[in-house]
Design an enzyme around this catalytic site. Structure first.
Site, mmCIF file in Angstrom:
data_model
loop_
_atom_site.group_PDB
_atom_site.id
_atom_site.type_symbol
_atom_site.label_atom_id
_atom_site.label_comp_id
_atom_site.label_asym_id
_atom_site.label_seq_id
_atom_site.Cartn_x
_atom_site.Cartn_y
_atom_site.Cartn_z
ATOM 1 N N GLU A 288 -71.963 8.287 61.478
ATOM 2 C CA GLU A 288 -70.714 8.190 62.230
ATOM 3 C C GLU A 288 -69.786 7.100 61.741
ATOM 4 O O GLU A 288 -69.155 6.400 62.547
ATOM 5 C CB GLU A 288 -71.035 7.960 63.706
ATOM 6 N N HIS A 312 -72.595 15.361 67.899
ATOM 7 C CA HIS A 312 -73.314 14.083 67.984
ATOM 8 C C HIS A 312 -72.506 12.963 67.339
ATOM 9 O O HIS A 312 -72.338 11.883 67.926
ATOM 10 C CB HIS A 312 -74.676 14.230 67.302
ATOM 11 N N GLU A 313 -71.990 13.222 66.142
ATOM 12 C CA GLU A 313 -71.260 12.170 65.427
ATOM 13 C C GLU A 313 -69.939 11.835 66.112
ATOM 14 O O GLU A 313 -69.531 10.667 66.162
ATOM 15 C CB GLU A 313 -71.030 12.581 63.973
ATOM 16 N N HIS A 316 -70.444 9.486 68.950
ATOM 17 C CA HIS A 316 -70.607 8.090 68.543
ATOM 18 C C HIS A 316 -69.280 7.328 68.541
ATOM 19 O O HIS A 316 -69.284 6.087 68.574
ATOM 20 C CB HIS A 316 -71.228 8.017 67.152
ATOM 21 N N GLU A 335 -77.998 5.643 70.462
ATOM 22 C CA GLU A 335 -78.486 7.006 70.218
ATOM 23 C C GLU A 335 -78.889 7.737 71.492
ATOM 24 O O GLU A 335 -78.735 8.951 71.585
ATOM 25 C CB GLU A 335 -79.650 6.974 69.228
ATOM 26 N N ASP A 394 -85.661 -0.250 60.238
ATOM 27 C CA ASP A 394 -85.875 1.088 59.690
ATOM 28 C C ASP A 394 -87.324 1.534 59.827
ATOM 29 O O ASP A 394 -87.610 2.732 59.795
ATOM 30 C CB ASP A 394 -85.457 1.141 58.213
ATOM 31 N N TYR A 402 -83.347 8.398 70.317
ATOM 32 C CA TYR A 402 -82.482 9.535 70.602
ATOM 33 C C TYR A 402 -82.980 10.302 71.831
ATOM 34 O O TYR A 402 -82.270 10.421 72.837
ATOM 35 C CB TYR A 402 -82.453 10.500 69.408
#
Length: 640
Positions: A288, A312-313, A316, A335, A394, A402
């Site tokens: 995003e 979804h993007e 954001h 998320e 990460d 999410y």
């Protein structure tokens, strides 16, 4: 800037002094695979008696440093490199700076290759057109420090401007100033030969992870402008696929964004919402980046069945780009909220059944990831993760923030009494925190504060009845409470899966079994099959051929078919299917690697279970085709 926490992934002193605005002057060198140039930070002092500013860096080469125009090359220092956080850059400041005062710092530097995890340089053979090289960035979660010296924390938001000189068209996560996007490609100059300077401006403060750059043989196709909207929208792609990309997204992108504005009760504030279809090595479905959402080419199915990723993007723009997590421990706020609102938009754009189906579809990946972390690190099953100083966020990348986050918000909605009660709060949440970086505690405090002011005893008692610790800090392979969803759109899929799980004679099936089912429902059928005992090998052969799954161009369906085929790693044909799956994922089949982590991680994970040596050899052969972020996460499994 959030005042609640200190980011465990940053070495910068952003509590004492932070960047308000920065200017980039870059030159892209495709031959050396580096970006050269400078960044000028305009900083605001927050505390008295400050002696230095500390920036995050990672594998950058510092050339010169200036403070208020004066060289301080002899005074700055670069700290010892930390494996995750990189090297802190210490720059002394003039004495006597007071809170509220400003100071300007310019750093001349260049990126490095290899070393810079934020950038992926592609040879022309790795692109769609195979005529020019390509560069793209991925700064989330903590890789902006490899692209530019900065305070690499979402707690700091800054505006920026940029001048990018390149022999190939260059894009950034900002508004194009010149040359015009709808003008001649590369300002009419020869692509790949002539240098053009591209000028950008980002007037909305954004966190460092939303800084993005891409450069390659790119052209633009605008979408039709909606009446009454101040923003514009269009798609960027290589010439070979620009028409396919435009067709795939032209019907829905602006419609999605207009619906988002209506739902949250606030106009889109970034001015431009463009899509960039990247080469296949891109490790995500979408990213995003402000003004310029990066998307995977696997969305180009030719039937628009996967365009909802754009929902979804777009979401954001409000939840993440607008209201931002203060640090990685609160990433679920980005998320979880985005996934929750995305699924609510499915109800508005389509039907309540589509909302339920979206939650149902997400539950498979959620439970797979919860089970995965049950064996590796239970801490990553939590919504709010207590990251240690220098721990790589990460390592926790999964569907948990999410889908567990979205289910948490759905549970709150239901506990309060439904959407009529919850949506007014959501709009107040957006109005209250837009442009700010927040923690989970700030979100929860606002939630209780809203219903204290605008609700009643029933709502407050309902909120108190929620097991907050279980949702935020609980571990385990299930959600704290059982969640039920509208099953209407899944019934045909589930019935077909049950038939396959029970049958001994596959002759009862035909291609018409999936007539009337869209790609998402076929995916749900394949997901449901994985909840039963593994199918006999002969059944898998028929399944793949009968429904066209074994060579489906839809990557979502191909992935799920291979997951079904490799459910039993000891079957007589598991190695045959693992070989086919690996060939598909590394691009031997069609020349295009499937770099999206949603696809490559589970395929390598399954293949390692079948024949670790074979999977390792295939990975080593094609390792350079995958993004550095994807490589790191694939290797977590490879070496486990």
């Amino acid at each position: 800037m959030s005042a609640e926490t200190t980011d465990p992934t940053s070495q910068s002193n952003y509590r004492q002094i932070s960047t308000k605005h920065f200017s980039l002057d870059w030159s892209i060198d495709f031959h050396e695979k580096v970006i050269k140039g400078s960044i000028t930070h305009e900083l605001t002092v927050h505390t008295g008696d400050i002696k230095e500013v500390i920036f995050d860096t990672s594998d950058v080469v510092i050339k010169r440093v200036y403070v208020e125009g004066e060289s301080c090359d002899a005074q700055y220092s670069l700290g010892e490199k930390h494996e995750v956080m990189g090297s802190a850059l210490y720059i002394p400041l003039p004495a006597g700076l007071q809170p509220g005062s400003s100071v300007k710092v310019m750093i001349e530097y260049n990126t490095t290759e290899p070393g810079c995890k934020a950038l992926q340089w592609l040879d022309k053979a790795q692109t769609h057109g195979k005529t020019h090289p390509y560069l793209f960035s991925q700064c989330q979660p903590i890789y902006a420090r490899g692209l530019l010296p900065c305070q690499d924390t979402p707690s700091v938001k800054a505006t920026y401007e940029a001048r990018i000189t390149s022999v190939l068209p260059a894009l950034m996560s900002a508004i194009r100033v010149s040359p015009p996007a709808e003008g001649p490609v590369h300002d009419g100059k020869i692509v790949g030969q002539d240098e053009v300077t591209y000028v950008y401006n980002q007037p909305v403060p954004i966190p460092s992870y939303l800084i993005a750059i891409a450069s390659g043989n790119l052209c633009y196709h605008a979408f039709e402008k909606l009446e009454g909207k101040d923003w514009t929208s269009g798609v960027w792609a290589e010439p070979d696929i620009i028409n396919d990309a435009w067709w795939e997204f032209k019907e829905d992108t602006t419609r999605f964004l207009a619906a988002e504005e209506e739902l949250v009760g606030m106009p889109y504030k970034f001015g431009v919402y463009d899509l960039l279809v990247l080469p296949p090595a891109f490790p995500y479905g979408g990213m995003e980046n402000a003004c310029l959402t990066f998307v995977t080419p696997t969305l180009l199915t030719g039937d628009r069945t996967l365009v909802d990723v754009v929902v979804h993007e777009i979401t954001h723009s409000y939840f993440g780009n607008g209201i931002t997590h203060a640090d990685a421990s609160h990433f679920w706020l980005n998320e979880g909220w985005t996934t929750y609102i995305e699924r609510l938009l499915q109800q508005i754009l389509h039907s309540p059944a589509h909302r339920g189906f979206s939650f149902l579809s997400g539950s498979k990946d959620l439970y797979d990831d919860l089970k995965f972390y049950e064996q590796r690190n239970k801490k990553y099953q939590k919504l709010q993760i207590e990251f240690e100083k220098g721990e790589n966020p990460d390592d926790a990348y999964s569907s948990v923030p999410y889908d567990k986050g979205a289910n948490f918000l759905l549970h709150i909605e239901r506990t309060l009494g439904g959407l009529d009660v919850f949506l007014p709060y959501m709009k107040d949440y957006v109005q209250t925190f837009m442009g700010k970086s927040i923690t989970t505690e700030m979100w929860k405090g606002h939630l209780f504060g809203y219903y204290t002011q605008f609700g009643g005893d029933d709502e407050l008692e309902a909120l108190k009845s929620i097991d907050w610790d279980a949702w935020l800090f609980g571990t385990g392979v299930t959600l704290p409470v059982p969640m039920e969803y509208d099953m209407t759109l899944a019934q045909q899929s589930y019935k077909l899966a049950e038939r396959w799980s029970k049958t001994k004679d596959t002759s009862e099936f035909s291609a018409t079994d999936i007539s009337g089912m869209d790609a998402n429902q076929i995916g749900a059928f394949l997901e449901r099959l994985q909840s039963f005992d593994p199918l006999p090998v002969a059944h898998i052969d028929v399944l793949g051929d009968l429904y066209g799954l074994v060579n489906s161009p839809n990557a979502e369906l191909r992935l799920r078919f291979y997951e079904v085929a490799l459910l039993d790693p000891k079957s007589t044909k598991s190695e045959l299917y693992a070989t086919a799956a690996l060939s598909w994922i590394v691009g031997e089949e069609d020349g295009m690697v499937k770099g999206r982590m949603k696809f490559c991680r589970p395929i390598f994970r399954a293949a390692f279970s079948v024949n670790k040596a074979m999977a390792q050899d295939k990975y080593q052969e094609h390792k350079s085709s995958f993004h550095p972020i994807a490589r790191g996460l694939i290797e977590q499994v490879r070496y486990s």
